[in-house]
Design an enzyme around this catalytic site. Sequence first.
Site, PDB file in Angstrom:
ATOM      1  N   SER A 248       0.874  -1.166   0.000  1.00 40.30           N
ATOM      2  CA  SER A 248       0.000   0.000   0.000  1.00 40.30           C
ATOM      3  C   SER A 248       0.910   1.215   0.000  1.00 40.30           C
ATOM      4  O   SER A 248       1.655   1.427   0.962  1.00 40.30           O
ATOM      5  CB  SER A 248      -0.897   0.012   1.240  1.00 40.30           C
ATOM      6  OG  SER A 248      -1.508   1.274   1.376  1.00 40.30           O
ATOM      7  N   ARG A 249       0.844   1.995  -1.049  1.00 39.75           N
ATOM      8  CA  ARG A 249       1.773   3.127  -1.159  1.00 39.75           C
ATOM      9  C   ARG A 249       1.392   4.267  -0.206  1.00 39.75           C
ATOM     10  O   ARG A 249       2.161   5.195  -0.004  1.00 39.75           O
ATOM     11  CB  ARG A 249       1.824   3.638  -2.598  1.00 39.75           C
ATOM     12  CG  ARG A 249       2.327   2.563  -3.563  1.00 39.75           C
ATOM     13  CD  ARG A 249       2.477   3.081  -4.957  1.00 39.75           C
ATOM     14  NE  ARG A 249       2.315   1.998  -5.924  1.00 39.75           N
ATOM     15  CZ  ARG A 249       2.654   2.080  -7.204  1.00 39.75           C
ATOM     16  NH1 ARG A 249       3.153   3.190  -7.683  1.00 39.75           N
ATOM     17  NH2 ARG A 249       2.473   1.064  -8.023  1.00 39.75           N
TER      18      ARG A 249
END
Lengths: 125, 511
Positions: free
Chosen positions: B372-373
């Site tokens: 998850s950036r």
Amino acid sequence: MKSTAKQYAQAFFAATEGRGEKDQKKMMGHFLTTIRKNGDMPRLHGIMREVEREYYKQQGAHKIEVESVTPLSVSTKKQILAMVSHGVIAKECVDASLVGGVTICVDDETFIDASIKNQLVKLFK
Amino acid sequence: MKDSIIENLKKEIEGFKHEIKAEKMGRVLEVGDGIAKISGISEVGSQEMLLIETSGGEVVGIAFNLEEDLVGAIVLGDSTKVKEGDVVKPTGRVLSMRVGDELIGRVVDPLGNQQDEHGPIFGTKSKELYYPVERVAPSVLDRESVNTPLHTGIKAIDSMIPVGRGQRELIIGDRQIGKTSIAIDTIINQGKDTRYPTPICIYVAIGQKESKVAKIVARLKEQGAMEYTIVVSAPASSPASLWFLAPYSATAIGEYFMHKGKDALIIYDDLSKHAWAYRELSLLLRRPPGREAYPGDIFYVHSRLLERAAKLSREKGGGSLTALPIIETQLGDVSAYIPTNVISITDGQIYLEPELFYQGIRPAVNAGLSVSRVGSAAQTKAMKKVAGKLRLELAQFRELAAFTQFASELDESTRKRIERGRVLIEVLKQPEMDPVSFEKQVVLFYAAIHGHFDTTPPSEVVKKGNDLLDYMETMHNDTVLGVIQSSGEISKEIEEKLKVALEDFFSVSRS
């Protein structure tokens, strides 16, 4: 590669240019033969529509199709021709469902709906 | 009563303006496979809505291909009604979707027509508001960074791959691996996550079986989730044009709620079928095929869709639209064309692996390949505290997993790491339709990383975990769970209480 309807029409008029009436009829026969030979008979309707369009373009005229409740009177025809410069009434239709007034289609691109039916639809929309 | 009707009619007739205008028109030259070739209408714009006047009524189309002599249009609706020679009129506007709060709880098609049996969607007194199906995404200045969690209720995701409101997180995996289950569980959890306002959820079914959509709607109803959910369905039996339009129409609905300052969640199930539909339309329109026969602008089709998901700034209302697109891979190949395209667009991916699935690890989330950036910006402080260690321990376990076959030859610390990893794997397992609130997840992970489960055989970890949560809910709901839920963090005081509670539980269960 298949030729488009427009290309057929342009080729037809290029082939008939400067020829007499008899030769032009002969060219029409050749034209239909060429279409059949190319396997484009299913598209004949669209091709002939383009030929018609090209004809009017070459004449510098506008094709007019009119629908009215009753057959057009001479004065009504004059009024319509006065509205469209270089217009030619190519088709007249009687359609009682219009209730009154006329619909005018110019070159299959512009549509003027002056029928009572259209006004009634707009009124009650 | 009759007099007032006559009076109203009289006013309408008196106020009626008699206007005769010249309109542009065209004619259908060819029609087939949902595509119509139209001559005339030379001034029509790209994506402009067209009305085809057929004997069976008006049919809507969209101008797609603007060629020298022709316009190629896709027909939305029944293309069998359209015949050669039918008159086509441009409308001068792009396709738009009627939006409103009345859509909540309803099942609609991509044109906004009802697909359920609850009567008309909009009443006569409902405000008429239309949102364009295609819209420019919010600019950089209109956005702010993602800072609020969107809890999915799935332990493996909320701990290690946290999703925030306004993020785009891809769910990717093979067929029948649990992608839709993750999406549905996320929707169900939104009603149970009371810490944050419940977002409006929109589930877009693209090319799905009608039986599957019916099942999903029934499940959502059963869980009370239809009270905040809208379903936009373009089933497998509908034309490719509706498959193509569905995500854009649904995003227009999501943008309506986002612009009102609310949060919305949209799930595209799935974009692989959406790509197929666009490929079909492009090939029928004779657009040049590129790689895998997809048209050259297939990337833009998805990027312009997903860019519309955003977290708006306070000046713009502070609303958000979170997107969870789903992509189906073939034999786990994430390096194929469409998956790599969508991976590069989104802010992270949740990768579901078949090997994990068949080993019984469900949800089959590969924590190593998933990312998850947005990361911990979308996590509560409480979750951050426990999740960091969790990810590390699992990563260490994966490194040592190959040595599990040689357990008798390992040193003590390695053996402990392997056992801890096994326990954590069991803790992360979760059945379908059983979302866990974030405060309960925090308690479970805290217990796991502090070794409370170390003496529990792996086969009993799941049961013990459930018992622990029941115990905490019964005995420490107000003092521990409730405080974590409301504050979002584990203060020193709460941590002490939690330690005591865990000691009590595990000491009793050991004896």
